[in-house]
Design an enzyme around this catalytic site. Structure first.
Site, PDB file in Angstrom:
ATOM      1  N   ASN A  36      30.588  10.404   3.175  1.00 49.92           N
ATOM      2  CA  ASN A  36      29.351   9.747   3.629  1.00 49.92           C
ATOM      3  C   ASN A  36      29.490   8.220   3.605  1.00 49.92           C
ATOM      4  O   ASN A  36      28.511   7.514   3.822  1.00 49.92           O
ATOM      5  CB  ASN A  36      28.142  10.194   2.791  1.00 49.92           C
ATOM      6  CG  ASN A  36      28.206   9.664   1.372  1.00 49.92           C
ATOM      7  OD1 ASN A  36      29.235   9.119   0.954  1.00 49.92           O
ATOM      8  ND2 ASN A  36      27.136   9.820   0.621  1.00 49.92           N
ATOM      9  N   THR A  39      31.030   4.764  -0.893  1.00 52.44           N
ATOM     10  CA  THR A  39      31.979   3.770  -1.435  1.00 52.44           C
ATOM     11  C   THR A  39      33.292   3.767  -0.650  1.00 52.44           C
ATOM     12  O   THR A  39      34.115   2.881  -0.847  1.00 52.44           O
ATOM     13  CB  THR A  39      32.306   4.063  -2.918  1.00 52.44           C
ATOM     14  OG1 THR A  39      32.724   5.431  -3.028  1.00 52.44           O
ATOM     15  CG2 THR A  39      31.104   3.827  -3.805  1.00 52.44           C
ATOM     16  N   GLY A  40      33.472   4.744   0.187  1.00 56.22           N
ATOM     17  CA  GLY A  40      34.708   4.824   0.966  1.00 56.22           C
ATOM     18  C   GLY A  40      34.634   3.895   2.169  1.00 56.22           C
ATOM     19  O   GLY A  40      33.592   3.294   2.441  1.00 56.22           O
ATOM     20  N   TYR A 147      27.210   9.807 -14.572  1.00 52.99           N
ATOM     21  CA  TYR A 147      28.570  10.169 -14.145  1.00 52.99           C
ATOM     22  C   TYR A 147      29.173  11.201 -15.103  1.00 52.99           C
ATOM     23  O   TYR A 147      29.617  12.271 -14.680  1.00 52.99           O
ATOM     24  CB  TYR A 147      29.414   8.901 -14.110  1.00 52.99           C
ATOM     25  CG  TYR A 147      30.821   9.068 -13.596  1.00 52.99           C
ATOM     26  CD1 TYR A 147      31.074   9.290 -12.244  1.00 52.99           C
ATOM     27  CD2 TYR A 147      31.915   8.993 -14.461  1.00 52.99           C
ATOM     28  CE1 TYR A 147      32.368   9.425 -11.771  1.00 52.99           C
ATOM     29  CE2 TYR A 147      33.213   9.127 -13.992  1.00 52.99           C
ATOM     30  CZ  TYR A 147      33.432   9.335 -12.643  1.00 52.99           C
ATOM     31  OH  TYR A 147      34.720   9.475 -12.178  1.00 52.99           O
TER      32      TYR A 147
HETATM   33  P1  NAD Z   1      36.153   6.235  -4.327  1.00 50.29           P
HETATM   34  O1  NAD Z   1      34.791   5.664  -4.592  1.00 50.29           O
HETATM   35  O2  NAD Z   1      37.159   5.365  -3.698  1.00 50.29           O
HETATM   36  O3  NAD Z   1      36.032   7.573  -3.475  1.00 50.29           O
HETATM   37  C1  NAD Z   1      34.949   8.441  -3.531  1.00 50.29           C
HETATM   38  C2  NAD Z   1      34.617   8.839  -2.105  1.00 50.29           C
HETATM   39  O4  NAD Z   1      33.515   9.779  -2.132  1.00 50.29           O
HETATM   40  C3  NAD Z   1      34.144   7.660  -1.239  1.00 50.29           C
HETATM   41  O5  NAD Z   1      34.844   7.671  -0.034  1.00 50.29           O
HETATM   42  C4  NAD Z   1      32.648   7.907  -1.061  1.00 50.29           C
HETATM   43  O6  NAD Z   1      32.147   7.358   0.130  1.00 50.29           O
HETATM   44  C5  NAD Z   1      32.593   9.419  -1.100  1.00 50.29           C
HETATM   45  N1  NAD Z   1      31.283   9.960  -1.488  1.00 50.29           N
HETATM   46  C6  NAD Z   1      30.500   9.577  -2.524  1.00 50.29           C
HETATM   47  N2  NAD Z   1      29.383  10.328  -2.558  1.00 50.29           N
HETATM   48  C7  NAD Z   1      29.473  11.211  -1.522  1.00 50.29           C
HETATM   49  C8  NAD Z   1      28.629  12.245  -1.039  1.00 50.29           C
HETATM   50  N3  NAD Z   1      27.461  12.525  -1.624  1.00 50.29           N
HETATM   51  N4  NAD Z   1      29.037  12.936   0.055  1.00 50.29           N
HETATM   52  C9  NAD Z   1      30.215  12.655   0.664  1.00 50.29           C
HETATM   53  N5  NAD Z   1      31.053  11.683   0.249  1.00 50.29           N
HETATM   54  C10 NAD Z   1      30.681  10.979  -0.836  1.00 50.29           C
HETATM   55  O7  NAD Z   1      36.680   6.783  -5.732  1.00 50.29           O
HETATM   56  P2  NAD Z   1      38.102   7.406  -6.114  1.00 50.29           P
HETATM   57  O8  NAD Z   1      38.687   6.540  -7.161  1.00 50.29           O
HETATM   58  O9  NAD Z   1      38.887   7.730  -4.920  1.00 50.29           O
HETATM   59  O10 NAD Z   1      37.633   8.741  -6.836  1.00 50.29           O
HETATM   60  C11 NAD Z   1      37.727  10.021  -6.211  1.00 50.29           C
HETATM   61  C12 NAD Z   1      37.324  11.105  -7.202  1.00 50.29           C
HETATM   62  O11 NAD Z   1      38.194  11.060  -8.342  1.00 50.29           O
HETATM   63  C13 NAD Z   1      35.906  10.945  -7.744  1.00 50.29           C
HETATM   64  O12 NAD Z   1      35.326  12.221  -7.843  1.00 50.29           O
HETATM   65  C14 NAD Z   1      36.104  10.359  -9.118  1.00 50.29           C
HETATM   66  O13 NAD Z   1      35.071  10.743  -9.998  1.00 50.29           O
HETATM   67  C15 NAD Z   1      37.435  10.973  -9.524  1.00 50.29           C
HETATM   68  N6  NAD Z   1      38.126  10.140 -10.526  1.00 50.29           N
HETATM   69  C16 NAD Z   1      38.747   8.969 -10.161  1.00 50.29           C
HETATM   70  C17 NAD Z   1      39.376   8.205 -11.126  1.00 50.29           C
HETATM   71  C18 NAD Z   1      40.103   6.926 -10.788  1.00 50.29           C
HETATM   72  O14 NAD Z   1      40.620   6.282 -11.693  1.00 50.29           O
HETATM   73  N7  NAD Z   1      40.193   6.520  -9.538  1.00 50.29           N
HETATM   74  C19 NAD Z   1      39.347   8.610 -12.477  1.00 50.29           C
HETATM   75  C20 NAD Z   1      38.689   9.773 -12.802  1.00 50.29           C
HETATM   76  C21 NAD Z   1      38.092  10.548 -11.820  1.00 50.29           C
END
Ligand code: NAD
Ligand code: UDP
Length: 324
Positions: A36, A39-40, A147
């Protein structure tokens, strides 16, 4: 090649999702990216849009989704404290309703489903390093709870669908991961420090900087994802994925100043509420079950990450994203 395998990545336009999409396309999968754009960014996947096996769908996973796939990686969720605290109700909805919708989809399709869980489910841990058997120390009503508790509830849902509906689930608990395409303005420590250093601005260390984190380079993590998804049906997780190398935040700041040749000074700011004091994964389970261990040490990973931010900076993109 796996061309007959169709994979859905929710959050596919985010940091981890875009790297996972690249990896799965190169392994020969057909990839459907759902996002959506909370944050992407389209920029993260722009180079994949012309790939014949890549498809993009704008959709919010708090609403049901009807598509046909064989495997689902559920990554959608804002991941950094600044982003997930901006709209905490939406954060919980994304974790909980999103999990229900993706599990419902997996149940209809009898598809394998992967959950991007997090080390945050351990909260401010009283056991160090954290094994998967540790139940955590989490505040239910603090600013990080949307979270932490959302992700904990998602894990509960995954295991109930596994017990009740015999779904094939794969739950990964991800520890801090960094690399190209982390958002320069999401407040996460590696990207924040690199941007501050490249702009010769003060490096903002919260508290005394004695709190520790373990930083995993993105390629290592994505390899862990794929190994977990491909593991035998009896492997459900939860399974820690992260790099056990542990650094204080002050050490990280000094390393980044050194590698960027920056003139930045370190300044101290108040420690945010509920900021965990130490974090390091016990990855024995991943080593034994998946034969996985990270290969890229922090110094090497930083050297691969800094040029990404240099490029954004030279294109004026960082300035626009952090509104200088
Ligand atoms: P990010 O914010 O770059 O990616 C998250 C993506 O999800 C974004 O593109 C955002 O637009 C999309 N999104 C958010 N809510 C949404 C919704 N309701 N419907 C559709 N899309 C939605 O974060 P990331 O670092 O790539 O993290 C990805 C996943 O990994 C997350 O679930 C996060 O909790 C998990 N995670 C990441 C880390 C890290 O260090 N990067 C650590 C622990 C867990
Ligand atoms: N941190 C910091 N300065 C910053 C951003 C973060 O000192 O500008 C600290 C933060 O307080 C925490 C650690 O770095 O102790 C990791 O923060 P991040 O938000 O990256 O991840 P998390 O706390 O979720 O592990």
């Amino acid at each position: 090649m796996h061309l007959e395998r169709r994979v859905l990545i929710t959050g596919g336009a985010g940091f981890l999702g875009s790297h996972l999409a690249e990896r799965l396309l190169s392994d020969g999968y057909q990839v459907l990216c759902v996002d959506n754009f909370y944050t992407g960014a389209r920029r993260n996947i722009e180079h994949l849009l012309s790939h014949p096996h890549f498809e993009l769908l704008r959709h919010d996973i708090t609403h049901p989704l009807f598509v046909e796939v064989d495997e689902i990686y559920n990554l959608a969720c804002p991941a950094s404290p600044i982003h997930y605290q901006r709209d905490p109700v939406q954060t919980t909805k994304t974790s909980v309703l999103g999990a229900i919708n993706m599990l419902g989809l997996a149940k209809r399709l009898r598809a394998k489903v992967f959950q991007a869980s997090t080390s945050e489910i351990y909260g401010d841990p009283t056991v160090h390093p954290q094994p998967e058997t540790y139940w955590g120390n989490v505040n239910t009503i603090g600013p990080r709870s949307c979270y932490d508790e959302g992700k904990r509830c998602a894990e509960t849902l995954f295991f109930d669908y596994w017990r009740q509906h015999k779904l094939q689930i794969k739950v990964a608990r991800i520890f801090n991961t960094y690399g190209p395409r982390t958002h320069p303005n999401d407040g996460r420590v590696v990207s924040s420090f690199i941007v501050q250093a490249l702009l010769n601005r003060d490096i903002t260390v919260f508290g005394r900087g004695e709190q520790t984190r373990s930083f995993c380079y993105v390629d290592d993590l994505v390899d862990g994802f794929v190994r977990l998804m491909d593991s035998s049906a009896d492997v459900t997780g939860p399974i820690n994925l992260g790099n056990p190398g542990e650094f204080t935040i002050l050490e990280l700041a000094k390393l980044i100043i050194d590698f960027t040749g920056s003139r930045s000074k370190i300044v101290h700011q108040p420690l945010p509420q509920d900021d965990p004091k130490q974090r390091r994964p016990d990855i024995s389970r991943a080593q034994e079950t998946l034969g996985w261990a990270p290969k890229v040490p922090l110094r090497e990973g930083l050297k691969k990450t800094i040029p990404y931010f240099e490029t954004l900076l030279s294109q004026g993109l960082v300035q626009r994203m952090i509104a200088v």
